[in-house]
Design an enzyme around this catalytic site. Structure first.
Site, PDB file in Angstrom:
ATOM      1  CG  PHE A  21      -9.976   1.544   5.772  1.00 34.43           C
ATOM      2  CD1 PHE A  21     -11.106   1.877   5.082  1.00 34.43           C
ATOM      3  CD2 PHE A  21      -9.177   0.788   5.086  1.00 34.43           C
ATOM      4  CE1 PHE A  21     -11.166   1.556   3.971  1.00 34.43           C
ATOM      5  CE2 PHE A  21      -9.208   0.942   3.568  1.00 34.43           C
ATOM      6  CZ  PHE A  21     -10.379   1.282   3.005  1.00 34.43           C
ATOM      7  CD  GLN A  48      -0.772  -3.842   2.820  1.00 34.29           C
ATOM      8  OE1 GLN A  48      -1.280  -2.921   2.319  1.00 34.29           O
ATOM      9  NE2 GLN A  48      -0.411  -3.377   4.305  1.00 34.29           N
ATOM     10  CG  HIS A  95      -5.731  -6.291   0.635  1.00 32.88           C
ATOM     11  ND1 HIS A  95      -6.884  -6.786   1.153  1.00 32.88           N
ATOM     12  CD2 HIS A  95      -6.008  -5.039   0.818  1.00 32.88           C
ATOM     13  CE1 HIS A  95      -7.839  -6.039   1.709  1.00 32.88           C
ATOM     14  NE2 HIS A  95      -7.512  -4.965   1.465  1.00 32.88           N
ATOM     15  CG  LEU A 119      -8.494  -4.999  -2.816  1.00 28.18           C
ATOM     16  CD1 LEU A 119      -7.516  -6.075  -2.200  1.00 28.18           C
ATOM     17  CD2 LEU A 119      -8.095  -3.746  -2.973  1.00 28.18           C
ATOM     18  CD  GLU A 176      -8.349  -2.587   5.866  1.00 29.74           C
ATOM     19  OE1 GLU A 176      -7.219  -3.439   5.622  1.00 29.74           O
ATOM     20  OE2 GLU A 176      -8.055  -1.680   6.248  1.00 29.74           O
ATOM     21  NE  ARG A 179      -5.221  -3.128   3.902  1.00 32.60           N
ATOM     22  CZ  ARG A 179      -5.355  -2.364   2.984  1.00 32.60           C
ATOM     23  NH1 ARG A 179      -4.304  -2.099   2.098  1.00 32.60           N
ATOM     24  NH2 ARG A 179      -6.475  -1.477   2.644  1.00 32.60           N
ATOM     25  CG  HIS A 219      -3.061  -4.538  -1.782  1.00 33.80           C
ATOM     26  ND1 HIS A 219      -3.676  -4.292  -2.739  1.00 33.80           N
ATOM     27  CD2 HIS A 219      -3.125  -3.303  -1.039  1.00 33.80           C
ATOM     28  CE1 HIS A 219      -4.422  -3.189  -2.371  1.00 33.80           C
ATOM     29  NE2 HIS A 219      -4.192  -2.663  -1.418  1.00 33.80           N
ATOM     30  NE  ARG A 277      -0.317   0.682   1.222  1.00 36.15           N
ATOM     31  CZ  ARG A 277      -1.910   0.720   1.161  1.00 36.15           C
ATOM     32  NH1 ARG A 277      -2.912   1.666   1.751  1.00 36.15           N
ATOM     33  NH2 ARG A 277      -2.533   0.059   0.192  1.00 36.15           N
TER      34      ARG A 277
HETATM   35  C1  LIG Z   1      -7.203  -2.688  -6.260  1.00 31.52           C
HETATM   36  C2  LIG Z   1      -6.461  -1.645  -5.438  1.00 31.52           C
HETATM   37  C3  LIG Z   1      -6.917  -0.658  -4.453  1.00 31.52           C
HETATM   38  C4  LIG Z   1      -6.479   0.060  -3.721  1.00 31.52           C
HETATM   39  N1  LIG Z   1      -7.072   0.773  -2.691  1.00 31.52           N
HETATM   40  C5  LIG Z   1      -6.581   1.676  -2.053  1.00 31.52           C
HETATM   41  C6  LIG Z   1      -7.399   2.469  -1.121  1.00 31.52           C
HETATM   42  O1  LIG Z   1      -8.587   2.325  -1.005  1.00 31.52           O
HETATM   43  N2  LIG Z   1      -6.910   3.359  -0.369  1.00 31.52           N
HETATM   44  C7  LIG Z   1      -5.489   3.592  -0.333  1.00 31.52           C
HETATM   45  O2  LIG Z   1      -4.935   4.512   0.293  1.00 31.52           O
HETATM   46  N3  LIG Z   1      -4.454   2.809  -1.412  1.00 31.52           N
HETATM   47  C8  LIG Z   1      -5.041   1.999  -1.997  1.00 31.52           C
HETATM   48  N4  LIG Z   1      -4.566   1.201  -2.628  1.00 31.52           N
HETATM   49  C9  LIG Z   1      -2.928   1.499  -3.039  1.00 31.52           C
HETATM   50  C10 LIG Z   1      -3.041   2.875  -3.890  1.00 31.52           C
HETATM   51  O3  LIG Z   1      -3.910   2.767  -4.900  1.00 31.52           O
HETATM   52  C11 LIG Z   1      -1.605   2.741  -4.744  1.00 31.52           C
HETATM   53  O4  LIG Z   1      -0.479   2.672  -3.792  1.00 31.52           O
HETATM   54  C12 LIG Z   1      -1.530   4.006  -5.267  1.00 31.52           C
HETATM   55  O5  LIG Z   1      -2.523   4.584  -6.096  1.00 31.52           O
HETATM   56  C13 LIG Z   1      -0.122   4.231  -6.122  1.00 31.52           C
HETATM   57  O6  LIG Z   1      -0.129   5.502  -6.871  1.00 31.52           O
HETATM   58  P1  LIG Z   1       1.100   5.961  -7.523  1.00 31.52           P
HETATM   59  O7  LIG Z   1       0.829   7.470  -8.029  1.00 31.52           O
HETATM   60  O8  LIG Z   1       2.334   5.741  -6.748  1.00 31.52           O
HETATM   61  O9  LIG Z   1       1.199   5.044  -8.926  1.00 31.52           O
HETATM   62  P2  LIG Z   1       0.112   4.553  -9.799  1.00 31.52           P
HETATM   63  O10 LIG Z   1      -1.322   5.011  -9.542  1.00 31.52           O
HETATM   64  O11 LIG Z   1       0.135   2.986  -9.836  1.00 31.52           O
HETATM   65  O12 LIG Z   1       0.347   4.774 -11.372  1.00 31.52           O
HETATM   66  C14 LIG Z   1       1.779   4.491 -11.960  1.00 31.52           C
HETATM   67  C15 LIG Z   1       2.219   5.348 -12.977  1.00 31.52           C
HETATM   68  O13 LIG Z   1       3.406   5.079 -13.572  1.00 31.52           O
HETATM   69  C16 LIG Z   1       3.370   4.852 -14.872  1.00 31.52           C
HETATM   70  N5  LIG Z   1       4.719   4.032 -15.221  1.00 31.52           N
HETATM   71  C17 LIG Z   1       5.187   2.994 -14.516  1.00 31.52           C
HETATM   72  N6  LIG Z   1       6.100   2.619 -15.081  1.00 31.52           N
HETATM   73  C18 LIG Z   1       6.379   3.428 -16.248  1.00 31.52           C
HETATM   74  C19 LIG Z   1       7.238   3.450 -17.450  1.00 31.52           C
HETATM   75  N7  LIG Z   1       8.346   2.672 -17.295  1.00 31.52           N
HETATM   76  N8  LIG Z   1       7.316   4.480 -18.165  1.00 31.52           N
HETATM   77  C20 LIG Z   1       6.240   5.492 -18.155  1.00 31.52           C
HETATM   78  N9  LIG Z   1       5.283   5.470 -17.225  1.00 31.52           N
HETATM   79  C21 LIG Z   1       5.365   4.489 -16.400  1.00 31.52           C
HETATM   80  C22 LIG Z   1       2.037   4.279 -15.279  1.00 31.52           C
HETATM   81  O14 LIG Z   1       1.633   4.231 -16.603  1.00 31.52           O
HETATM   82  C23 LIG Z   1       1.310   4.852 -14.194  1.00 31.52           C
HETATM   83  O15 LIG Z   1       0.696   6.231 -14.891  1.00 31.52           O
HETATM   84  C24 LIG Z   1      -4.934   0.220  -3.773  1.00 31.52           C
HETATM   85  C25 LIG Z   1      -4.176  -0.584  -4.664  1.00 31.52           C
HETATM   86  C26 LIG Z   1      -4.686  -1.423  -5.455  1.00 31.52           C
HETATM   87  C27 LIG Z   1      -4.130  -2.260  -6.441  1.00 31.52           C
END
Ligand SMILES: Cc1cc2nc3c(=O)[nH]c(=O)nc-3n(C[C@H](O)[C@H](O)[C@H](O)COP(=O)(O)OP(=O)(O)OC[C@H]3O[C@@H](n4cnc5c(N)ncnc54)[C@H](O)[C@@H]3O)c2cc1C
Length: 575
Positions: A115, A235, A237, A247, A250, A281, A347, A389
């Protein structure tokens, strides 16, 4: 309606669910999510999770730490990065024991792939460090954690949107939320609140993020008095599908995919001779745009090609299934036979709610905790990613600090009871919603949202300059003024999407302002923040975190917080 819990977790992505698992036994835990839990954006993560398991080639956590510090352009806090990289193998084995179906090596170990920015022996060559399940890594981890939460009787409130935090005498005592299906207001009285609300990619026009990534947690915490940290570091991507931003992981380059310009040249060889297409990135995104500016975009347009055609059916069939489908469905190309048109897409937020490695939200440069309030995952800034990141470090961050917040919250709720909260909170929130619905606004949601996304994309994305940042700040402030006159035309109380979008827009306008202010303040180029008028990194003036605090009747207040450097002194960043 009022509820009482020991802990309320807002967000059902990996960080929220990992914390809930830690707290589940013997504790009353509620998890709120504005989308159905398993639709959280974590489920879209494709490429992998980083851990120095050394299953495919020699590796150790110190190399991982070095790469993360260097990737962060020396802005990451090294004490927190050391914790993350040391915890990583344990976190991945734990997932394996919970049942996450990782890809395997022929000997049956967890398979790993290369990666961007991950190297062996302090930068010598690319190393295979990302553990993965084809290109659905986030999906399988999210589903597995969710099942574990159900086993532990964690109470889910799906399709509940947090509106505000309840703060009494400086302590967080719970929150208010809106139930999407009914329009009812709910008051959650709890000993502690963990914000795990994810990123804010929707502030920008082109993004890989889900519709729900509107930064609610960051904005609500900010309005409640918690400072935001390093918000200028966003970031982009390098490989979003042209025009759509969806997306292409990577992992495609980790498995051998290469970037080509209009002359068919593998241009990354020129910019990063050691690790080429697997440079971090921030660099690859800038290089793509430099090629475009030099007239070497495909057909003179603003994109380049990602070529996977030489990878062969086996690699594609076992490891990149989903992105081949994405390229077909959204980009209309068969990536096994032709290159995918790609361009940078918003991203990830390196910045967020200032927090420490135990999950406490912190109030100042001395890291004074905000009692009862915790943050983890993408909405938090711990800061393990600094100015940029590395790929596969975010899933790791969510799980390491989700778990650690859970442990810390358990201590807090044993020592503290529930607060006595005012009994008119439900009425107050209901009145605010009613006001919004009933006033005759002259402004509409759509134009304000689009103008914000466009100005942020044009002026506050990969390359920045004082002039265009000033313009952006003015534009955002004008939009904030117009927002006061916004009207909600849908008067319904059942899944009123327009109302929810308006609430989210308000959050995003606050964040757009803070991002732009941070970018203006930082007169240097570091990681993902690239100022054309200040092209060099300036450690003398800017080796510090940018903090922004909300002020009721004044401009947001900017101050700084020192960077924690324990081991690797800042150096020029070359790959
Ligand atoms: C397409 C994509 C691919 C990725 N691939 C990778 C990867 O391969 N490896 C890696 O390390 N990272 C990757 N990332 C980054 C990583 O996935 C995210 O940074 C990470 O999953 C975020 O997790 P989280 O638990 O912080 O929040 P999220 O998974 O974004 O969840 C947010 C939660 O908050 C809730 N929420 C938000 N606002 C409110 C509100 N007002 N009231 C109630 N609930 C709310 C939502 O409903 C959701 O449940 C990727 C990101 C994307 C977009």
């Amino acid at each position: 309606m009022e509820h009482q819990y020991d802990v309320v977790i807002v967000g059902a992505g990996l960080s929220g669910l990992r914390a809930a698992i830690e707290l589940g036994e013997g504790t009353r835990v509620a998890v709120l999510s504005k989308v159905f839990a398993t639709r959280s954006h974590s489920g879209a993560a494709q490429g992998g999770i980083g851990a120095a398991l050394g299953n495919e080639e020699e590796d150790n956590w110190e190399w991982h730490m070095f790469d993360t510090v260097k990737g962060s352009d020396y802005l990451g806090d090294q004490d927190a990065i050391a914790i993350m990289c040391q915890d990583a193998p344990k976190i991945v084995y734990e997932l394996e024991h919970m049942g996450v179906p990782f890809n395997r090596t022929p000997e049956g170990r967890i398979a790993q792939r290369a990666f961007g920015g991950h190297t062996s022996n302090f930068g010598k060559a690319a190393v295979k460090r990302a553990c993965y399940a084809a290109d659905r890594t986030g999906r399988v981890i999210l589903d597995t954690l969710w099942e574990k939460c159900l086993q532990r009787h964690v109470q889910f409130f799906d399709e509940f949107q947090m509106l505000s935090l309840i703060v009494k005498d400086g302590r967080c005592c719970g929150l208010t939320a809106y139930e999407l299906a009914t329009g009812k207001i709910h008051v959650f009285n709890s000993k502690a609140v963990l914000l795990a609300t994810g990123g804010a990619g929707k502030v920008f026009k082109t993004t890989s993020n889900a519709m729900a990534s509107t930064g609610d947690g960051m904005a609500i915490a900010y309005r409640a008095g918690a400072p935001l940290e390093d918000m200028e570091f966003i970031q982009f991507h390098p490989t979003g599908i042209y025009k759509l931003g969806i997306l292409i992981s990577e992992a495609a380059r980790g498995e051998g995919g290469i970037l080509l310009n209009s002359e068919g040249e593998r241009f990354m060889e020129r910019y990063a001779p050691t690790i080429k297409d697997l440079a971090p990135r921030d660099m690859v995104s800038r290089c793509i745009l430099k090629e475009v500016r030099a007239g070497r975009g495909i057909g003179g347009k603003d994109y380049v090609h990602l070529d996977l055609t030489h990878l062969g059916a086996e690699v594609i069939g076992q490891k990149l299934v989903e992105i081949i489908e994405f390229a077909k469905t959204y980009g209309g190309v068969d990536a096994r036979k032709e290159p995918i048109p790609v361009q940078p897409t918003c991203h990830y937020m390196m910045g967020g709610i200032a927090a420490d490695a135990a999950g406490h939200v912190v109030l100042d440069d001395k890291k004074t905790p905000f009692p009862g309030l915790y943050a983890a995952g993408e909405c938090a800034c711990v800061s393990v990613h600094g100015a940029n990141r590395l790929g596969c470090n975010s899933l790791l961050d969510t799980l390491v600090f989700g778990r650690r917040s859970g442990i810390e919250i358990r201590k807090f709720i044993h020592a503290h009871g529930l607060c006595t909260i005012p009994d008119d909170l439900e009425d107050l929130e209901a009145a605010k919603i009613r006001y919004l619905m009933e006033k005759d606004g002259t402004e509409k949601l759509g134009p304000i949202l689009q103008e914000m996304q466009t100005v942020m994309m044009n002026n506050v994305s990969v390359f920045r300059h004082k002039e265009t940042l000033d313009e952006a700040l003015q534009a955002i402030r004008a939009l904030k003024e117009r927002f006061h006159d916004i009207g909600v035309h849908d008067k319904g109380s059942c899944f009123n999407r327009e109302l929810l979008d308006v609430l989210e827009l308000r959050h995003m306008l606050d964040l757009a302002e803070v991002m732009t202010l941070g970018a203006l303040h930082r007169e240097e180029s570091r990681g993902a923040h690239s100022r054309e008028d200040f092209p060099e990194r300036d450690d003398q003036r800017f080796l510090a975190h940018t903090m922004v605090r909300y002020e009721e009747q004044a401009e947001p207040l900017l101050f700084t917080k020192p960077v924690n450097i324990t081991r690797f002194e800042p150096k020029e960043r070359k790959y």
